[in-house]
Scaffold this motif. Structure first.
Motif, PDB file in Angstrom:
ATOM      1  N   ALA A  79      -8.291 -61.229  15.906  1.00  0.00           N
ATOM      2  CA  ALA A  79      -7.840 -60.788  14.681  1.00  0.00           C
ATOM      3  C   ALA A  79      -7.067 -62.096  14.017  1.00  0.00           C
ATOM      4  O   ALA A  79      -6.842 -62.337  12.865  1.00  0.00           O
ATOM      5  N   ARG A  80      -6.313 -62.950  14.914  1.00  0.00           N
ATOM      6  CA  ARG A  80      -6.061 -64.194  14.640  1.00  0.00           C
ATOM      7  C   ARG A  80      -6.956 -65.172  14.315  1.00  0.00           C
ATOM      8  O   ARG A  80      -6.976 -65.894  13.310  1.00  0.00           O
ATOM      9  N   ASN A  81      -7.922 -65.338  15.058  1.00  0.00           N
ATOM     10  CA  ASN A  81      -8.951 -66.313  15.106  1.00  0.00           C
ATOM     11  C   ASN A  81     -10.333 -65.689  15.357  1.00  0.00           C
ATOM     12  O   ASN A  81     -10.433 -65.721  16.744  1.00  0.00           O
ATOM     13  N   PRO A  82     -11.317 -65.339  14.524  1.00  0.00           N
ATOM     14  CA  PRO A  82     -12.432 -64.575  14.897  1.00  0.00           C
ATOM     15  C   PRO A  82     -13.582 -65.712  15.540  1.00  0.00           C
ATOM     16  O   PRO A  82     -14.400 -65.178  16.311  1.00  0.00           O
ATOM     17  N   GLN A  83     -13.210 -66.810  15.795  1.00  0.00           N
ATOM     18  CA  GLN A  83     -13.901 -67.628  16.248  1.00  0.00           C
ATOM     19  C   GLN A  83     -13.580 -68.427  17.478  1.00  0.00           C
ATOM     20  O   GLN A  83     -13.725 -69.480  18.152  1.00  0.00           O
ATOM     21  N   GLN A  84     -12.487 -67.508  18.172  1.00  0.00           N
ATOM     22  CA  GLN A  84     -11.925 -68.028  19.406  1.00  0.00           C
ATOM     23  C   GLN A  84     -12.621 -68.510  20.739  1.00  0.00           C
ATOM     24  O   GLN A  84     -13.782 -67.705  20.671  1.00  0.00           O
ATOM     25  N   ASP A  85     -12.465 -69.557  21.311  1.00  0.00           N
ATOM     26  CA  ASP A  85     -13.348 -69.946  22.331  1.00  0.00           C
ATOM     27  C   ASP A  85     -12.554 -70.718  23.373  1.00  0.00           C
ATOM     28  O   ASP A  85     -11.225 -70.823  23.266  1.00  0.00           O
ATOM     29  N   GLY A  86     -13.360 -71.085  24.521  1.00  0.00           N
ATOM     30  CA  GLY A  86     -12.521 -71.638  25.696  1.00  0.00           C
ATOM     31  C   GLY A  86     -13.211 -70.923  26.833  1.00  0.00           C
ATOM     32  O   GLY A  86     -13.391 -69.661  26.724  1.00  0.00           O
ATOM     33  N   HIS A  87     -13.005 -71.321  28.120  1.00  0.00           N
ATOM     34  CA  HIS A  87     -13.617 -71.049  29.216  1.00  0.00           C
ATOM     35  C   HIS A  87     -12.992 -69.630  29.729  1.00  0.00           C
ATOM     36  O   HIS A  87     -13.562 -68.720  29.931  1.00  0.00           O
ATOM     37  N   GLY A  88     -11.708 -70.008  29.685  1.00  0.00           N
ATOM     38  CA  GLY A  88     -10.910 -68.737  30.363  1.00  0.00           C
ATOM     39  C   GLY A  88     -10.950 -67.682  29.162  1.00  0.00           C
ATOM     40  O   GLY A  88     -11.071 -66.357  29.449  1.00  0.00           O
ATOM     41  N   TRP A  89     -11.121 -67.921  27.704  1.00  0.00           N
ATOM     42  CA  TRP A  89     -11.187 -66.918  26.731  1.00  0.00           C
ATOM     43  C   TRP A  89     -12.599 -66.239  26.957  1.00  0.00           C
ATOM     44  O   TRP A  89     -12.664 -65.009  26.810  1.00  0.00           O
ATOM     45  N   ARG A  90     -13.631 -66.967  27.183  1.00  0.00           N
ATOM     46  CA  ARG A  90     -14.820 -66.216  27.422  1.00  0.00           C
ATOM     47  C   ARG A  90     -14.925 -65.097  28.471  1.00  0.00           C
ATOM     48  O   ARG A  90     -15.604 -64.151  28.602  1.00  0.00           O
ATOM     49  N   VAL A  91     -14.237 -65.676  29.615  1.00  0.00           N
ATOM     50  CA  VAL A  91     -14.324 -64.811  30.694  1.00  0.00           C
ATOM     51  C   VAL A  91     -13.543 -63.472  30.541  1.00  0.00           C
ATOM     52  O   VAL A  91     -13.951 -62.363  30.674  1.00  0.00           O
TER      53      VAL A  91
ATOM     54  N   ALA B 278     -18.836 -52.191  19.053  1.00  0.00           N
ATOM     55  CA  ALA B 278     -19.367 -52.325  17.889  1.00  0.00           C
ATOM     56  C   ALA B 278     -19.048 -53.639  17.258  1.00  0.00           C
ATOM     57  O   ALA B 278     -19.695 -54.510  16.794  1.00  0.00           O
ATOM     58  N   GLY B 279     -17.789 -53.813  17.577  1.00  0.00           N
ATOM     59  CA  GLY B 279     -16.953 -55.197  16.937  1.00  0.00           C
ATOM     60  C   GLY B 279     -17.720 -56.383  17.557  1.00  0.00           C
ATOM     61  O   GLY B 279     -18.166 -57.406  16.858  1.00  0.00           O
ATOM     62  N   TRP B 280     -17.934 -56.149  18.810  1.00  0.00           N
ATOM     63  CA  TRP B 280     -18.586 -57.551  19.498  1.00  0.00           C
ATOM     64  C   TRP B 280     -20.009 -57.725  19.162  1.00  0.00           C
ATOM     65  O   TRP B 280     -20.468 -58.683  18.688  1.00  0.00           O
ATOM     66  N   GLY B 281     -20.715 -56.675  18.971  1.00  0.00           N
ATOM     67  CA  GLY B 281     -22.123 -56.640  18.262  1.00  0.00           C
ATOM     68  C   GLY B 281     -21.978 -57.333  16.975  1.00  0.00           C
ATOM     69  O   GLY B 281     -22.917 -57.970  16.629  1.00  0.00           O
ATOM     70  N   LEU B 282     -21.274 -56.673  16.091  1.00  0.00           N
ATOM     71  CA  LEU B 282     -21.320 -57.025  14.643  1.00  0.00           C
ATOM     72  C   LEU B 282     -20.654 -58.721  14.329  1.00  0.00           C
ATOM     73  O   LEU B 282     -21.205 -59.221  13.690  1.00  0.00           O
ATOM     74  N   PHE B 283     -19.746 -58.971  15.082  1.00  0.00           N
ATOM     75  CA  PHE B 283     -18.841 -60.062  14.770  1.00  0.00           C
ATOM     76  C   PHE B 283     -18.563 -61.112  15.805  1.00  0.00           C
ATOM     77  O   PHE B 283     -18.420 -62.282  15.609  1.00  0.00           O
ATOM     78  N   GLY B 284     -19.123 -60.911  17.063  1.00  0.00           N
ATOM     79  CA  GLY B 284     -19.315 -61.809  18.180  1.00  0.00           C
ATOM     80  C   GLY B 284     -17.834 -61.999  18.610  1.00  0.00           C
ATOM     81  O   GLY B 284     -17.113 -61.357  18.682  1.00  0.00           O
ATOM     82  N   PRO B 285     -17.425 -63.259  18.710  1.00  0.00           N
ATOM     83  CA  PRO B 285     -17.992 -64.428  18.284  1.00  0.00           C
ATOM     84  C   PRO B 285     -19.259 -65.074  19.392  1.00  0.00           C
ATOM     85  O   PRO B 285     -19.017 -64.395  20.587  1.00  0.00           O
ATOM     86  N   ARG B 286     -20.079 -65.588  19.029  1.00  0.00           N
ATOM     87  CA  ARG B 286     -21.175 -65.886  20.072  1.00  0.00           C
ATOM     88  C   ARG B 286     -22.041 -67.169  19.466  1.00  0.00           C
ATOM     89  O   ARG B 286     -21.555 -67.602  18.226  1.00  0.00           O
ATOM     90  N   PRO B 287     -22.425 -68.044  20.414  1.00  0.00           N
ATOM     91  CA  PRO B 287     -22.945 -67.620  21.906  1.00  0.00           C
ATOM     92  C   PRO B 287     -21.568 -67.641  22.915  1.00  0.00           C
ATOM     93  O   PRO B 287     -20.724 -68.700  22.563  1.00  0.00           O
ATOM     94  N   ARG B 288     -21.263 -67.065  23.540  1.00  0.00           N
ATOM     95  CA  ARG B 288     -20.265 -67.008  24.660  1.00  0.00           C
ATOM     96  C   ARG B 288     -20.265 -66.742  26.025  1.00  0.00           C
ATOM     97  O   ARG B 288     -19.646 -67.025  26.799  1.00  0.00           O
ATOM     98  N   ILE B 289     -21.742 -66.272  26.242  1.00  0.00           N
ATOM     99  CA  ILE B 289     -21.902 -65.844  27.735  1.00  0.00           C
ATOM    100  C   ILE B 289     -22.956 -66.616  28.391  1.00  0.00           C
ATOM    101  O   ILE B 289     -23.955 -66.773  27.963  1.00  0.00           O
ATOM    102  N   THR B 290     -22.362 -67.117  29.477  1.00  0.00           N
ATOM    103  CA  THR B 290     -23.399 -68.001  30.348  1.00  0.00           C
ATOM    104  C   THR B 290     -23.361 -67.461  31.540  1.00  0.00           C
ATOM    105  O   THR B 290     -22.433 -66.637  31.888  1.00  0.00           O
ATOM    106  N   ALA B 291     -24.235 -67.860  32.532  1.00  0.00           N
ATOM    107  CA  ALA B 291     -24.020 -67.523  33.964  1.00  0.00           C
ATOM    108  C   ALA B 291     -22.908 -67.784  34.550  1.00  0.00           C
ATOM    109  O   ALA B 291     -22.423 -66.995  35.376  1.00  0.00           O
ATOM    110  N   ARG B 292     -22.064 -68.907  34.185  1.00  0.00           N
ATOM    111  CA  ARG B 292     -20.847 -69.198  34.805  1.00  0.00           C
ATOM    112  C   ARG B 292     -19.864 -68.092  34.290  1.00  0.00           C
ATOM    113  O   ARG B 292     -19.150 -67.737  35.184  1.00  0.00           O
ATOM    114  N   THR B 293     -19.807 -67.741  33.280  1.00  0.00           N
ATOM    115  CA  THR B 293     -18.910 -66.686  32.704  1.00  0.00           C
ATOM    116  C   THR B 293     -19.068 -65.507  33.390  1.00  0.00           C
ATOM    117  O   THR B 293     -18.248 -64.961  33.875  1.00  0.00           O
TER     118      THR B 293
END
Length: 212
Positions: free
Chosen positions: A69-81, A128-143
Motif C-alpha cells: 500500500a505504501r509502495n506497489p512496486q516493492q522489491d528485494g530478495h527478502g521481500w520476494r520471499v 486476487a490482489g496479487w493476480g491483478l496488481f503483482g508486482p511482478r516478476p518476483r518469483i524465481t527458483a531461488r525465491t
C-alpha cells in the motif's frame, strides 16, 4: 494503476488485521478454544494462537499488503520471499480449510465471522490482489527454495510440540488420534500442494508479466 493497487492492498491489509484482532480477542476471552473440554491458561492460549498456520499466513498477508500500500512496486530478495510465503501460504490456508477443516467446524456468531474472514475473505483478497496488481516478476527458483523453508519448519515444529504436549493445531496432524501413516500421508499431501501452488504462482508470474 498505482492508486487502485494501493487501495486494494490497503483493503487487504485492513481486513487481515481486523480478522487477526478479532480472533485474538476471542482467544483472550476464552471463547475460541475449538474442542477443548477445559479452557487452558491465557499464556497457553496465546501460544497456540500463534502456532496456527492460518494465523501466520494471515499475518504475512497483512505485513506485505501494508508495505505494498505504501509502495506497489516493492522489491528485494527478502521481500520476494516474504511476499511469496504470504500468497502461497494464504492459498494453501484457504484450500486446506475448504477441503479438510470446514466440514468439521460448527461455529456461530463472532467465531463464525473470524473463521470466514481468516479462511475465505483474506485469501480471496490477497490472491486476487496479487493476480491483478503483482508486482511482478518476483518469483524465481531461488525465491521458491527460501519460501519453502517456512512451511517445512512450521510442520517440523508443530509435530515436535504435538509429540511433547499432545496438542496439535489441526486434527489431520494428530498422530495419537490419526496414526503415523495417516499423518504422514497428510504431510506429504500438504507438501505436494505447496509445491503445486509454488509452481502455479511462478508460471503465472511469468505469463502475467508478459501480458501486462
Amino acid at each position: 494503476m498505482h492508486p487502485t493497487a494501493r487501495r486494494w492492498h490497503l483493503l487487504t491489509a485492513g481486513v487481515a488485521i481486523v480478522a487477526l484482532l478479532l480472533q485474538l480477542v476471542l482467544i483472550v476471552a476464552g471463547v475460541a478454544v475449538l474442542n477443548e473440554a477445559e479452557v487452558p491458561g491465557l499464556g497457553i492460549r496465546l501460544g497456540r494462537f500463534l502456532s496456527y498456520f492460518t494465523i501466520q499466513s494471515n499475518a504475512l498477508v497483512a505485513l506485505t499488503a501494508v508495505q505494498l500500500a505504501r509502495n506497489p512496486q516493492q522489491d528485494g530478495h527478502g521481500w520476494r520471499v516474504a511476499r511469496l510465503c504470504a500468497i502461497a501460504g494464504i492459498t494453501v490456508t484457504g484450500l486446506v480449510h475448504f477441503v479438510l477443516l470446514r466440514p468439521l467446524l460448527h461455529l456461530e456468531g463472532w467465531n463464525w465471522a473470524a473463521d470466514k474472514l481468516l479462511h475465505m475473505v483474506v485469501p480471496v483478497l490477497a490472491v486476487a490482489g496479487w493476480g491483478l496488481f503483482g508486482p511482478r516478476p518476483r518469483i524465481t527458483a531461488r525465491t521458491v527454495g527460501w519460501a519453502l523453508l517456512w512451511p517445512i519448519v512450521w510442520l517440523g515444529w508443530t509435530l515436535m510440540i504435538g509429540a511433547t504436549t499432545g496438542w496439535y493445531p489441526y486434527p489431520f496432524l494428530d498422530v495419537a488420534d490419526k496414526g503415523v501413516g495417516s499423518v504422514g500421508a497428510a504431510c506429504l499431501g500438504v507438501t505436494t500442494l505447496f509445491l503445486v501452488v509454488f509452481a502455479a504462482l511462478a508460471t503465472l508470474d511469468r505469463r502475467l508479466d508478459q501480458t501486462s
